[in-house]
Design a protein around this motif. Structure first.
Motif, PDB file in Angstrom:
ATOM      1  N   ALA A 235     104.984 -71.229  14.751  1.00  0.00           N
ATOM      2  CA  ALA A 235     104.009 -71.641  15.765  1.00  0.00           C
ATOM      3  C   ALA A 235     103.244 -70.438  16.307  1.00  0.00           C
ATOM      4  O   ALA A 235     102.029 -70.499  16.523  1.00  0.00           O
ATOM      5  N   ILE A 236     103.953 -69.337  16.520  1.00  0.00           N
ATOM      6  CA  ILE A 236     103.312 -68.119  17.014  1.00  0.00           C
ATOM      7  C   ILE A 236     102.339 -67.576  15.974  1.00  0.00           C
ATOM      8  O   ILE A 236     101.226 -67.155  16.301  1.00  0.00           O
ATOM      9  N   ALA A 237     102.758 -67.586  14.710  1.00  0.00           N
ATOM     10  CA  ALA A 237     101.892 -67.105  13.640  1.00  0.00           C
ATOM     11  C   ALA A 237     100.573 -67.863  13.622  1.00  0.00           C
ATOM     12  O   ALA A 237      99.492 -67.254  13.574  1.00  0.00           O
ATOM     13  N   PHE A 238     100.626 -69.195  13.671  1.00  0.00           N
ATOM     14  CA  PHE A 238      99.408 -69.998  13.642  1.00  0.00           C
ATOM     15  C   PHE A 238      98.583 -69.805  14.913  1.00  0.00           C
ATOM     16  O   PHE A 238      97.351 -69.737  14.862  1.00  0.00           O
ATOM     17  N   ALA A 239      99.249 -69.706  16.073  1.00  0.00           N
ATOM     18  CA  ALA A 239      98.540 -69.530  17.342  1.00  0.00           C
ATOM     19  C   ALA A 239      97.766 -68.219  17.371  1.00  0.00           C
ATOM     20  O   ALA A 239      96.726 -68.108  18.037  1.00  0.00           O
ATOM     21  N   CYS A 240      98.265 -67.220  16.646  1.00  0.00           N
ATOM     22  CA  CYS A 240      97.629 -65.901  16.635  1.00  0.00           C
ATOM     23  C   CYS A 240      96.624 -65.738  15.502  1.00  0.00           C
ATOM     24  O   CYS A 240      95.980 -64.685  15.395  1.00  0.00           O
ATOM     25  N   GLY A 241      96.509 -66.757  14.657  1.00  0.00           N
ATOM     26  CA  GLY A 241      95.492 -66.720  13.609  1.00  0.00           C
ATOM     27  C   GLY A 241      95.975 -66.290  12.243  1.00  0.00           C
ATOM     28  O   GLY A 241      95.164 -66.117  11.323  1.00  0.00           O
ATOM     29  N   PHE A 242      97.288 -66.118  12.051  1.00  0.00           N
ATOM     30  CA  PHE A 242      97.806 -65.735  10.737  1.00  0.00           C
ATOM     31  C   PHE A 242      97.860 -66.951   9.821  1.00  0.00           C
ATOM     32  O   PHE A 242      98.091 -68.074  10.272  1.00  0.00           O
ATOM     33  N   ALA A 243      97.671 -66.709   8.539  1.00  0.00           N
ATOM     34  CA  ALA A 243      97.638 -67.809   7.576  1.00  0.00           C
ATOM     35  C   ALA A 243      98.984 -68.500   7.458  1.00  0.00           C
ATOM     36  O   ALA A 243      99.057 -69.713   7.251  1.00  0.00           O
ATOM     37  N   ASP A 244     100.063 -67.716   7.576  1.00  0.00           N
ATOM     38  CA  ASP A 244     101.400 -68.277   7.483  1.00  0.00           C
ATOM     39  C   ASP A 244     102.388 -67.289   8.107  1.00  0.00           C
ATOM     40  O   ASP A 244     102.020 -66.184   8.513  1.00  0.00           O
ATOM     41  N   GLN A 245     103.652 -67.692   8.157  1.00  0.00           N
ATOM     42  CA  GLN A 245     104.663 -66.852   8.802  1.00  0.00           C
ATOM     43  C   GLN A 245     104.890 -65.546   8.050  1.00  0.00           C
ATOM     44  O   GLN A 245     105.091 -64.501   8.663  1.00  0.00           O
ATOM     45  N   SER A 246     104.845 -65.577   6.724  1.00  0.00           N
ATOM     46  CA  SER A 246     105.103 -64.357   5.954  1.00  0.00           C
ATOM     47  C   SER A 246     104.015 -63.312   6.207  1.00  0.00           C
ATOM     48  O   SER A 246     104.304 -62.101   6.301  1.00  0.00           O
TER      49      SER A 246
END
Length: 271
Positions: A235-246
């Motif tokens: 959820a944090i990854a997406f909220a910050c604009g990253f494509a995915d967790q990795s």
């Protein structure tokens, strides 16, 4: 007006670490309002969780998690805490520490907000070192603080060189929404600059590309969100604009030297 001595802050102090002229204090803000006061030492305030409003004679700062302020000694200010849990991490620098290292104190007059992501990453590393607390903590913290002051000085010198207004305007656009999928064409149109001029000169003034700067802002944003243990890393990854967790994990480690799970455990364990 009350003067607070070394290691003294309003609220509940969770930990104090004394390191040869450097005092680190981990404090929970418990008072809704703190009247005008000043401190014996120059110090940094880094908001780890929650929100606080701070005002001095020149400005009022609204500080969510991830905000960084520098205060010079004897600079009066007041604080207002909105509802909810708020936690601050303070680093005091005693005058004899500056004197011993022959550092010029006139470079750090007054109080001001520090926005540079690279400086904030160093503060997170200092927080981590303060929680390790072994025989190498003192030298590690002092080294990181010297890097911090150096980067702040470079930033101030950049302001003195009259950085073009569009550079600061671009940074404001990126900071406002680092998760947005910006394109060079879009930014060029907003700023009315040719894409070549924009990409070339931004690197000259910021010492990194626009893409690298956005990655730094996204990682910086993630640090503030990690204090909320109800948010998953995905959820944090997406909220910050990253494509995915990795992708988030790779960038986080690149700029912080750690991984988000380890930092979250450290942060929550130290509450």
């Amino acid at each position: 007006m009350k003067q607070l001595q070394t290691g003294s802050f309003y609220g509940q102090t969770n930990q104090i670490t004394h390191l040869h002229g450097i005092t680190i204090t981990d404090t929970e803000y418990t008072l809704d309002k703190v009247d005008w006061h000043y401190h014996e030492n120059a110090y940094f305030t880094f908001i780890l969780a929650g929100n606080v409003i701070e005002g001095n004679k020149k400005e009022v700062y609204h500080c969510p998690a991830g905000s960084l302020l520098f205060h010079n000694w004897h600079d009066p200010h007041y604080n207002i805490k909105p509802q909810g849990f708020t936690r601050g991490f303070h680093i005091e620098l005693q005058k004899h520490w500056f004197d011993a290292l022959e550092l010029k104190q006139d470079k750090l007059e007054g109080s001001f907000a520090v926005h540079a992501p690279d400086v904030k990453f160093l503060l997170y590393r200092i927080f981590k070192e303060s929680k390790i607390g072994d025989e190498l903590t003192a030298i590690a913290v002092e080294s990181l603080l010297l890097q911090t002051l150096h980067k702040m000085q470079l930033s101030n010198e950049g302001l003195l060189r009259q950085v073009p207004a569009w550079v600061n305007r671009l940074k404001e656009l990126l900071v406002d929404d680092p998760a947005h999928k910006h394109t060079l064409a879009e930014l060029s149109e907003v700023l009315r600059l040719h894409p070549v001029h924009l990409s070339r000169d931004f690197s000259k003034y910021s010492h990194c590309t626009i893409g690298e700067y956005i990655r730094k802002l996204r990682v910086e944003r993630s640090f503030a969100l990690l204090a909320d243990d109800e948010l998953s890393l995905t959820a944090i990854a997406f909220a910050c604009g990253f494509a995915d967790q990795s992708h988030f994990l790779r960038c986080f480690k690149q700029f912080s030297g750690s991984n988000p799970s380890a930092y979250r455990k450290l942060l929550l364990r130290a509450c």
